[in-house]
Motif scaffolding. Structure first.
Motif, PDB file in Angstrom:
ATOM      1  N   HIS A 185      -9.217  -9.147  18.496  1.00 31.11           N
ATOM      2  CA  HIS A 185      -9.631  -8.288  17.231  1.00 31.11           C
ATOM      3  C   HIS A 185     -10.596  -9.090  16.256  1.00 31.11           C
ATOM      4  CE1 HIS A 185      -6.807 -10.433  15.057  1.00 31.11           C
ATOM      5  NE2 HIS A 185      -5.824  -9.721  15.609  1.00 31.11           N
TER       6      HIS A 185
ATOM      7  N   CYS B 140      -4.355 -13.180  19.849  1.00 34.48           N
ATOM      8  CA  CYS B 140      -4.916 -11.908  19.595  1.00 34.48           C
ATOM      9  C   CYS B 140      -6.320 -12.050  18.916  1.00 34.48           C
ATOM     10  CB  CYS B 140      -3.791 -11.353  18.718  1.00 34.48           C
ATOM     11  SG  CYS B 140      -3.726 -11.998  17.323  1.00 34.48           S
TER      12      CYS B 140
ATOM     13  N   ILE C 126       0.622  -9.101  16.603  1.00 35.99           N
ATOM     14  CA  ILE C 126       0.888 -10.518  17.337  1.00 35.99           C
ATOM     15  C   ILE C 126       0.843 -11.551  15.844  1.00 35.99           C
ATOM     16  CG2 ILE C 126       0.014 -12.226  18.660  1.00 35.99           C
ATOM     17  CD1 ILE C 126      -0.519 -10.028  20.618  1.00 35.99           C
ATOM     18  N   CYS C 127      -0.428 -11.520  15.309  1.00 31.41           N
ATOM     19  CA  CYS C 127      -0.727 -12.535  14.343  1.00 31.41           C
ATOM     20  C   CYS C 127       0.240 -12.384  12.860  1.00 31.41           C
ATOM     21  CB  CYS C 127      -2.293 -12.572  13.755  1.00 31.41           C
ATOM     22  SG  CYS C 127      -3.210 -10.822  13.637  1.00 31.41           S
TER      23      CYS C 127
HETATM   24 ZN   LIG Z   1      -3.796 -10.474  15.595  1.00 32.93          ZN
END
Ligand SMILES: [Zn+2]
Ligand code: SF4
Ligand SMILES: [Zn+2]
Lengths: 364, 399
Positions: free
Chosen positions: A67, A63, A103-104
């Motif tokens: 971002h 991701c 996700i992170c």
């Molecule tokens: Zn992320």
């Protein structure tokens, strides 16, 4: 910054926090005889909890290219993801913009689960000596409050952290190496890393038809061979005097290398080695998100959702904010953004606080 | 089982293992003090000549912890007292190394009872003798709790001792008898060396005169070392080293044993700024466990990496700072190490060095006041005086 503060009761603490409005609150991970001493000698160090800091800043996630972004401080060039080692102008100084997403944070959580599920059984640390916190921003903290570990010096701390990250691991001590091929240990000799790698290999091969090999650096042809011979390979691995004949030496070592990397914990080593670290105060708010630094029940770790369970404010109040631009984010079930510069948005309180704390918007 | 430990150990045990709790208890019960021991001329002579050997011969492989017609435990007690009064870490660390080798030898193959007794009574280890576990022809006869294990194993520089390369299950580390023996010996070594941190309070006059000769031998050895390294660690070069490196060099000079990572930091730094393997070797000569072959191999290995493709970068400051007590940035006379300005800030000791070398080559320093003036500015003038203190620098320039 207010440092070297000693408070004697919960009421003192409450009073102190009410009188000073702090953006960040920390507590010492170390124990001192005189916590209010101004120097380390005056404080007299007695011990330190073992801290494991997991921060998605320390590993790659898919991701980040979406971002995160950077800008060269010299020529102004910018890009997505992490900054390069050096800019095309030669400068290596960048400003960075970091964001968080499911996700992170999920990846960070996976590291905590690895600690609990893979590493902990090798040690005799009781579960009630372990606390897990959502850090309030990019990861999780594991805190071990154990009488046995509290007195560790730096070398001992490093030894433990090296164990968790697999630093200095030499496979020849766990299994056999024959003609450059690593042969996992037999059942009766499976302890520690030998066991982790063996279990990891079984899992990898077991899931090979579900895409577990996607990220392993071997050819598609090889992947197909493994998928076709899955059962044979598993049988060979599980037999007592096994040798894995079905796969070439080279492929085999790539599989092992992959598993080893996957098991190794991604954490911020200096934090674990330090004898004087500060920890974010549990249940305080993280000044860069407004999220709660939340203690999580280990058994409920898997369900924990930072974007819902660490929200401190109610949604019935609304605040108007002028945006400076940011990627999308989620608070509870609502997805916000992405936003452009100068957009004026009326947010429910938790989202507004997040945007303001992240400094991607300002009050209007 | 219990009674086995309660029974008072024979005096031979105390002589073999004078560092144990049993030996300390014995000394206490017998009310033996330094004063008692200092009445025995023969004992004093034996101890002093042992320490003299420590000071001059240096390396542990040539010295045995053996005495004639006298109890070992008495010698051990008095040597400790003398070393405490002398207060030289270099002697402590040499003594520690000798004790290590001696204990490993004394813990022979047959006497497993001593292993248990020492591990439990003196070190308070959680240790158990187990039904042997044979793994690839190696017999694992013991299990030891991991926190006891890493306390000692983290001070042994070899990958086979790293926790990550050992068998561990539910907090127990499985170990062979030779490894347990080495662990015990190493623990003794560490404990002995840690005594060097105690600072002597008052030294009786008669003791002071007994140890004065030894003190001067130590000084001589150090001076000799200094001279043999005059070129490589000369004052001039030292000026260019960052504080952390000077700190490590000083530590070596006082005979203290460097930890594994401290050695690495130093070796990589020195190799990176152009030291040869032999030059680095010379610097390590004063290490109490110095072994020329081993050290040479080890430095060559590091140097090989530098020449080869996997060029090993010297440790950067962040990494160095993760080890307590090596970074001495507050001691930096140039204040680069503590600078908040990203342009000035030091990220790597090598950067400090090269910047300093550049500075030294571009400027000359007034020997009187330390003021630096740029060589460019003065190249044409005839008479040069220091703008700060008016010292005549003409000679200096012409040189
Ligand atoms: Zn992320
Ligand atoms: S800042 Fe870097 S160069 Fe300076 S003393 Fe510390 S580690 Fe050494
Ligand atoms: Zn640029």
């Amino acid at each position: 910054m207010f440092r070297h503060i000693k408070l004697e009761s919960i009421d003192d603490l409450k009073g102190y926090l009410k009188n000073h409005i702090f953006r960040h609150v920390y507590v010492s991970g170390a124990y001192y005889q005189y916590p209010d001493g101004q120097t380390m000698t005056q404080k007299n160090w007695l011990g330190m909890d073992y801290l494991i800091d997991i921060d998605c800043d320390h590993f790659e996630t898919s991701c980040k290219s979406k971002h995160d972004s950077w800008q060269c401080l010299n020529c102004g060039k910018n890009g997505k993801g992490r900054p390069p080692k050096s800019c095309s102008c030669g400068s290596s100084r960048f400003s960075e913009f970091n964001w968080i997403c499911d996700i992170c944070l999920e990846q960070s959580k996976k590291e905590v689960l690895k600690f609990i599920d893979i590493f902990l059984p090798s040690f005799d640390i009781p579960r009630d000596e372990i606390t897990v916190h959502f850090s309030g921003n990019r990861g999780y903290h594991i805190i071990i409050q154990s009488e046995k570990i509290r007195h560790f010096n730096q070398m001992e701390r490093r030894e433990f952290v090296d164990y968790l990250t697999g630093a200095g691991l030499n496979l020849k001590f766990h299994g056999r190496i024959e003609r450059k091929k690593y042969i996992p240990p037999d059942p009766k000799e499976r302890f520690g890393w030998g066991e982790y790698i063996y279990n990891g290999l079984i899992k990898l091969i077991n899931d090979c038809d579900n895409g577990s090999l996607d990220e392993v650096n071997i050819s598609t042809r090889m992947k197909n061979i493994i998928i076709n011979k899955k059962q044979t390979i598993l049988d060979e691995l599980k037999s007592v005097y096994h040798s894995v004949r079905s796969i070439s030496t080279e492929t085999w070592s790539k599989l092992v290398e992959y598993v080893k990397k996957d098991i190794a914990m991604k954490l911020d080593s200096p934090v674990s080695i330090d004898l004087h670290r500060l920890i974010r105060f549990p249940n305080s708010l993280h000044g860069k998100t407004g999220f709660i630094v939340k203690e999580i029940d280990i058994d409920k770790l898997e369900e924990f959702d930072p974007f819902s369970d660490a929200i401190a404010f109610l949604e019935n109040a609304h605040i108007k904010v002028e945006m400076m631009g940011c990627p999308e984010f989620r608070i509870k079930d609502q997805i916000y953004g992405p936003y452009d510069k100068n957009q004026k948005i009326e947010f429910p309180l938790p989202a507004a606080i997040f945007v303001l704390a992240k400094e991607v918007g300002k009050f209007i | 089982m219990e009674s086995f430990f309660i029974k008072r150990p024979p005096i031979s045990f105390i002589n073999k293992f004078p560092f144990t709790k049993e030996a300390k208890d014995y000394v206490r019960i017998m009310e033996i003090t330094p004063d008692n021991l200092l009445r025995d001329k023969y004992l004093i002579n034996e101890c002093l000549s042992f320490i003299k050997k420590l000071a001059s011969d240096g390396h542990s492989s040539v010295i045995n912890f053996e005495f004639h017609n006298i109890d070992n435990w008495k010698c051990y007690a008095l040597i400790n007292y003398f070393l405490y009064c002398i207060g030289e870490p270099i002697l402590w660390s040499r003594f520690a190394e000798i004790m290590r080798q001696n204990i490993e030898k004394e813990l022979g193959d047959k006497d497993l009872g001593n292993i248990i007794r020492i591990a439990k009574n003196t070190f308070q280890w959680e240790i158990e003798k187990i039904k042997p576990l044979i793994i690839r022809k190696l017999s694992f006869d013991w299990r030891l709790k991991w926190y006891n294990y890493i306390n000692v194993a983290s001070t042994i520089m070899d990958e086979s001792w790293k926790l990550v390369n050992n068998y561990i299950d539910n907090g127990w580390v499985f170990l062979s008898t030779p490894k347990i023996r080495r662990l015990i010996a190493q623990k003794v070594r560490n404990d002995v060396f840690n005594k060097s941190k105690e600072i002597p309070k008052s030294i009786p006059a008669d003791v002071a005169s007994m140890i004065s000769e030894i003190k001067s031998i130590v000084k001589e050895v150090k001076d000799k070392y200094e001279k043999s390294n005059i070129f490589i660690t000369s004052e001039r070069r030292k000026e260019a080293y960052p504080p952390c490196i000077n700190h490590l060099l000083n530590k070596i000079k006082s005979g203290m044993n460097l930890a594994h990572y401290e050695r690495l930091i130093l070796v990589f730094f020195l190799l990176n700024i152009g030291f040869t393997v032999d030059e680095v070797l010379k610097i390590f000569k004063l290490q109490p466990d110095f072994n020329e072959e081993k050290t040479k191999y080890y430095i060559k290995h590091a140097a090989g990496n530098i020449g080869g493709r996997t060029r090993y970068k010297p440790y950067n400051c962040i990494k160095i700072q993760s080890f307590e007590g090596i970074c001495k940035k507050n001691d930096d006379p140039k204040k680069w190490c503590t600078s908040l300005d990203p342009k000035k800030q030091i990220k790597n000791p090598i950067v400090y060095y090269s910047r300093m070398v550049w500075l030294i080559s571009k400027f000359i320093q007034c020997p009187k006041c330390g003021y630096r003036l740029s060589k460019d500015k003065i190249s044409n003038a005839k008479n040069i005086i220091c703008p700060n203190c008016n010292e005549d620098l003409t000679d200096l320039i012409q040189k």
